[in-house]
Motif scaffolding. Structure first.
Motif, PDB file in Angstrom:
ATOM      1  N   PRO A 110       0.873  -1.314   0.007  1.00 43.51           N
ATOM      2  CA  PRO A 110      -0.078   0.195  -0.046  1.00 43.51           C
ATOM      3  C   PRO A 110       0.866   1.300  -0.069  1.00 43.51           C
ATOM      4  O   PRO A 110       1.970   1.310   0.224  1.00 43.51           O
ATOM      5  CB  PRO A 110      -0.991  -0.043   1.357  1.00 43.51           C
ATOM      6  CG  PRO A 110       0.137  -1.049   2.155  1.00 43.51           C
ATOM      7  CD  PRO A 110       0.893  -1.880   1.328  1.00 43.51           C
ATOM      8  N   LEU A 111       0.120   2.512  -0.119  1.00 49.48           N
ATOM      9  CA  LEU A 111       1.039   3.693   0.001  1.00 49.48           C
ATOM     10  C   LEU A 111       1.851   3.958   1.310  1.00 49.48           C
ATOM     11  O   LEU A 111       2.964   4.456   1.210  1.00 49.48           O
ATOM     12  CB  LEU A 111       0.084   4.626  -0.623  1.00 49.48           C
ATOM     13  CG  LEU A 111      -0.503   5.065  -1.831  1.00 49.48           C
ATOM     14  CD1 LEU A 111      -1.512   5.991  -1.908  1.00 49.48           C
ATOM     15  CD2 LEU A 111       0.733   5.186  -2.977  1.00 49.48           C
ATOM     16  N   GLY A 112       1.312   3.381   2.157  1.00 51.90           N
ATOM     17  CA  GLY A 112       1.921   3.632   3.405  1.00 51.90           C
ATOM     18  C   GLY A 112       2.347   5.053   3.864  1.00 51.90           C
ATOM     19  O   GLY A 112       3.460   5.144   4.509  1.00 51.90           O
ATOM     20  N   LEU A 113       1.455   5.956   3.636  1.00 56.12           N
ATOM     21  CA  LEU A 113       1.560   7.340   4.100  1.00 56.12           C
ATOM     22  C   LEU A 113       1.702   7.778   5.720  1.00 56.12           C
ATOM     23  O   LEU A 113       0.860   7.135   6.302  1.00 56.12           O
ATOM     24  CB  LEU A 113       0.557   8.183   3.415  1.00 56.12           C
ATOM     25  CG  LEU A 113       0.476   8.216   1.758  1.00 56.12           C
ATOM     26  CD1 LEU A 113      -0.663   9.202   1.483  1.00 56.12           C
ATOM     27  CD2 LEU A 113       2.103   8.793   1.262  1.00 56.12           C
ATOM     28  N   THR A 114       2.313   8.676   6.004  1.00 53.40           N
ATOM     29  CA  THR A 114       2.270   9.158   7.145  1.00 53.40           C
ATOM     30  C   THR A 114       2.149  10.751   7.013  1.00 53.40           C
ATOM     31  O   THR A 114       3.334  11.433   7.004  1.00 53.40           O
ATOM     32  CB  THR A 114       3.614   8.653   8.159  1.00 53.40           C
ATOM     33  OG1 THR A 114       3.862   7.430   8.158  1.00 53.40           O
ATOM     34  CG2 THR A 114       3.359   9.441   9.712  1.00 53.40           C
ATOM     35  N   PHE A 115       1.152  11.184   6.700  1.00 54.95           N
ATOM     36  CA  PHE A 115       0.854  12.469   5.971  1.00 54.95           C
ATOM     37  C   PHE A 115       1.108  13.539   7.091  1.00 54.95           C
ATOM     38  O   PHE A 115       0.131  13.484   8.146  1.00 54.95           O
ATOM     39  CB  PHE A 115      -0.253  12.564   5.477  1.00 54.95           C
ATOM     40  CG  PHE A 115      -0.245  13.908   4.336  1.00 54.95           C
ATOM     41  CD1 PHE A 115       0.552  14.048   3.689  1.00 54.95           C
ATOM     42  CD2 PHE A 115      -1.377  14.664   4.740  1.00 54.95           C
ATOM     43  CE1 PHE A 115       0.378  15.439   2.691  1.00 54.95           C
ATOM     44  CE2 PHE A 115      -1.476  15.971   3.968  1.00 54.95           C
ATOM     45  CZ  PHE A 115      -0.809  16.065   3.019  1.00 54.95           C
ATOM     46  N   LYS A 116       2.018  14.346   7.282  1.00 53.77           N
ATOM     47  CA  LYS A 116       2.031  15.351   8.084  1.00 53.77           C
ATOM     48  C   LYS A 116       2.706  16.677   7.432  1.00 53.77           C
ATOM     49  O   LYS A 116       3.810  17.182   7.355  1.00 53.77           O
ATOM     50  CB  LYS A 116       3.277  15.007   9.273  1.00 53.77           C
ATOM     51  CG  LYS A 116       2.859  13.940  10.005  1.00 53.77           C
ATOM     52  CD  LYS A 116       4.033  13.468  11.114  1.00 53.77           C
ATOM     53  CE  LYS A 116       3.889  14.506  12.247  1.00 53.77           C
ATOM     54  NZ  LYS A 116       4.503  14.273  13.388  1.00 53.77           N
TER      55      LYS A 116
END
Length: 746
Positions: free
Chosen positions: A260-266
């Motif tokens: 999956p994209l595996g984002l940690t959007f900050k």
């Protein structure tokens, strides 16, 4: 009948074709020469190529070496080649310029085979990485096709110059530091890594690098936030290209494609992150400092731009302690606001607060809406109608922002009834400020209450009067009748009040008087030592706001900031030395050259013995006085001194706590002093400010890595303590003295 094409006609057609090709080539050469001679505008100079301009965010760096914020026009932070993961380089080269290491800025083979590449699935753009870098650094956007052709040829020439001036590694680094990654004004691989994956460029995995490099050609359409499926497809294409170019095996590529994209959007925003109030104050201070000290760029003429020049601002803030301070504030203020709302529920503000209409009028006139409507030329009646017309708006609550429909005038009432709070925590020996919470929510309430605002200090001023008394030989064990007193001073008469429920009857010691915050005994001491020495001491201990030499200052009738009051109390914990509260350590340019070093001022405000005796008296506040709930309710049992403060009508609640390693000041109140708790039980500093100190300190003590030790006590001065602190021994001394005096009288 089909006409036959003669040999002559073929030659004639060939000649036309060749003439067209030759003419086109000649035109191309002429254009190149004209551009090279700068007929169509200047090309980047050698100096500009050596020092290309690219807006870089200035970084705010904490004392524990964490980036806690940026100042920017474009959110870009530069990195070096060594700080780049090979995955980033491989993904970039495979996708954007497979022959990057073979060409010298212009890939003619690529230019003539773009169509063929696309036909067999190896999608390639028309520009090399070096040409794209030239575009990013030196080309302004245009929609004019003729101008764009000129720009393109300029980029070719500039690309060749860049290849002559930089190594391939430097070109890649420059390019990755300038690329636009879309969301929240994110430029450069460093900002992109932090925004999308909360990591650094050297730690990016192949799939993360593929996602970011895939965004380069279309940060909008390949945004993993707005178009996640497009982003996955693009990432997988980049992974396939990495496999085709030999940077990954087919199996590795397939494995990463399945993830999956595996984002940690900050996203980075000036309203987000920790220490928002501090960063706003710091920015103004640094900008002023750069101007006042005439700190210029190497050319000796140009001033630094904090939003563009990539400065590194090193601060004293500890990121972990800052986080703890903000958590403690949020945790308790949510409860306190609930108490405040329940306290006022069903009560008319108009009847209970005589000045309420005036407060609303002032609030309306200060609002952005009012100023905007005035600029449009609206009359007062039209503006009043606008403020009474419901509109959609976003409001702050302690349970998260909420979208609602409300009259603007009602929103002013809502904000007026919101409690505000500020906290500052510092090391008393170095003066280094470790945590700074200037308000409850920076996005909605911009005003900083730590340094920019001043409020009446109440009983937190009492220790200053007792300190002057101690310097004059008074013992904490000295006993004084706790009874009404009238002081005449410079033609004025002053008789302080004391709440009957809070008054300790009879004869009490000075330590008990301070611990229980007794007004009459404090006024008695003031009458003994006089106002001028007390006012002088307060100024010597760093309070910058006006402190008139009147008797009433012993009860805190003057205004001061959390910044100044916390700094003043640090002298008690630091053997009488006032070390200027400091939050800025140094400023460096983007290359690491030091532009400014800060050296805090140090003043011997009190003698060491007096300071030590005052720590003993302030510990009494916690052990047996108004700060006792720190022991009773929060079970913090280690050596701590402190003082609560509550001003008239409970408008301001204070608590300042001291330990040998940390001094922390806290204030709570509403924006307007006329709006407040109607009972001292709820509005006193012990209820509005002390619990935040408790929550903060419990977190700090629990983290042993911070080095703030629980069981460290204040150390007596090396010269010893001549003032008696043992009240039993003091009574014997006084008894002996009295007997001697009687014999002498006889």
């Amino acid at each position: 009948m089909i006409a036959k094409v003669s040999q002559y006609d073929i030659k004639r057609y060939n000649w036309y074709i060749w003439r067209f090709v030759i003419a086109g080539f000649a035109f191309f050469l002429i254009m190149i020469l004209l551009i090279a001679f700068q007929i169509f505008g200047a090309l980047p100079s050698f100096r500009e190529l050596e020092n290309p301009k690219s807006d870089q965010a200035s970084q705010v760096i904490s004392n524990d070496n964490k980036v806690i914020g940026n100042y920017y026009i474009k959110n870009r932070t530069s990195v070096t080649y060594r700080q780049l993961s090979p995955n980033v380089i491989n993904a970039l080269v495979a996708t954007e310029d497979a022959r990057f290491y073979q060409h010298s800025g212009i890939d003619f083979q690529r230019s003539f085979t773009i169509v063929a590449y696309n036909l067999i699935g190896k999608k390639q753009g028309g520009s090399t990485i070096t040409q794209q870098l030239a575009k990013n650094l030196f080309t302004e956007k245009t929609h004019n096709p003729f101008v764009r052709v000129i720009q393109k040829l300029k980029e070719w020439i500039t690309a060749v110059k860049l290849e002559r001036n930089y190594t391939k590694e430097e070109i890649l680094t420059l390019y990755l530091n300038t690329v636009d990654f879309g969301a929240y004004n994110t430029y450069g691989i460093s900002s992109a890594s932090r925004t999308y994956f909360n990591t650094t460029p050297d730690r990016l995995t192949p799939d993360q690098a593929a996602l970011l490099m895939g965004m380069i050609n279309g940060p909008g359409i390949y945004s993993p936030i707005n178009h996640p499926q497009n982003a996955i497809n693009r990432r997988n294409f980049v992974l396939r290209r990495m496999s085709e170019e030999g940077f990954l095996s087919d199996g590795q590529a397939d494995e990463y494609k399945a993830k999956p994209l595996g984002l940690t959007f900050k996203p980075t925003d000036h309203n987000d992150g920790i220490a928002t109030y501090f960063r706003a104050v710091l920015k103004k201070e640094v900008q002023k400092l750069l101007v006042d000290r005439a700190i210029l760029k190497p050319d000796g003429v140009t001033t630094y731009d904090l939003d563009r020049d990539g400065l590194k601002i090193y601060t004293t803030i500890d990121a972990t302690m800052q986080q703890y301070a903000e958590e403690a504030q949020q945790e308790y203020m949510k409860k306190l606001q609930g108490q405040f709302n329940s306290h006022w529920k069903g009560i008319s503000l108009w009847k209970s607060i005589p000045t309420f209409k005036s407060l609303l009028d002032k609030g309306m006139h200060r609002s952005d809406r009012y100023i905007y409507l005035k600029q449009l030329g609206k009359s007062d009646e039209e503006i009043k109608e606008d403020f009474n017309t419901p509109v959609k708006m976003n409001l702050f609550t302690w349970h998260g922002d909420t979208d609602t429909t409300m009259k603007p005038i009602d929103s002013i009432v809502y904000c007026k009834m919101m409690l505000r709070n500020a906290l500052m925590s510092m090391d008393p020996t170095t003066g280094y400020i470790k945590a700074w919470v200037g308000g409850t929510n920076f996005e909605h309430f911009k005003y900083d209450q730590v340094k920019m605002g001043t409020r009446q200090v109440g009983s937190t001023a009492k220790p200053f009067t007792y300190a002057v008394a101690v310097e004059n030989g008074f013992s904490p064990c000295m006993q004084v009748p706790n009874e009404p007193i009238t002081i005449s001073y410079e033609g004025q008469v002053w008789s302080p009040r004391s709440s009957p429920s809070e008054t300790v009857p009879g004869v009490i010691t000075l330590r008990t008087a301070l611990a229980r915050s007794q007004n009459w005994v404090t006024a008695y001491v003031m009458n003994e030592v006089k106002p001028k020495p007390v006012a002088d001491l307060i100024k010597r201990m760093g309070v910058t706001s006006p402190v008139p030499a009147y008797p009433s200052i012993c009860l805190g009738t003057f205004d001061a900031s959390v910044f100044d009051m916390t700094g003043a109390y640090s002298a008690f914990a630091n053997e009488g030395l006032w070390t200027e509260p400091t939050f800025l350590l140094r400023i460096e340019d983007k290359n690491g050259n030091v532009l400014y070093n800060n050296t805090p001022k140090v003043v011997q405000a009190l003698n060491p013995e007096t300071a030590y005796v005052m720590t003993y008296m302030l510990k009494g506040v916690i052990d047996e006085g108004t700060g006792y709930r720190l022991r009773r309710d929060y079970h913090i049992m280690n050596p701590i001194g402190g003082k609560t403060g509550t001003t008239n009508d409970n408008s301001d609640g204070w608590f300042i706590g001291i330990t040998p390693q940390l001094v922390t000041g806290i204030w709570t109140g509403c924006e307007d002093r006329d709006i407040h708790f109607r009972s001292t039980r709820l509005g006193e500093g012990a209820n509005t400010a002390l619990p935040i100190f408790a929550g903060y300190m419990k977190r700090v003590y629990a983290n042993t890595n911070l080095g703030i030790k629980k069981n460290v006590d204040f150390v007596p001065p090396k010269s010893g303590v001549s003032i008696t602190l043992d009240c039993g021994a003091y009574s014997q001394q006084q008894k002996g003295t009295n007997e001697v005096e009687k014999k002498l009288d006889f």
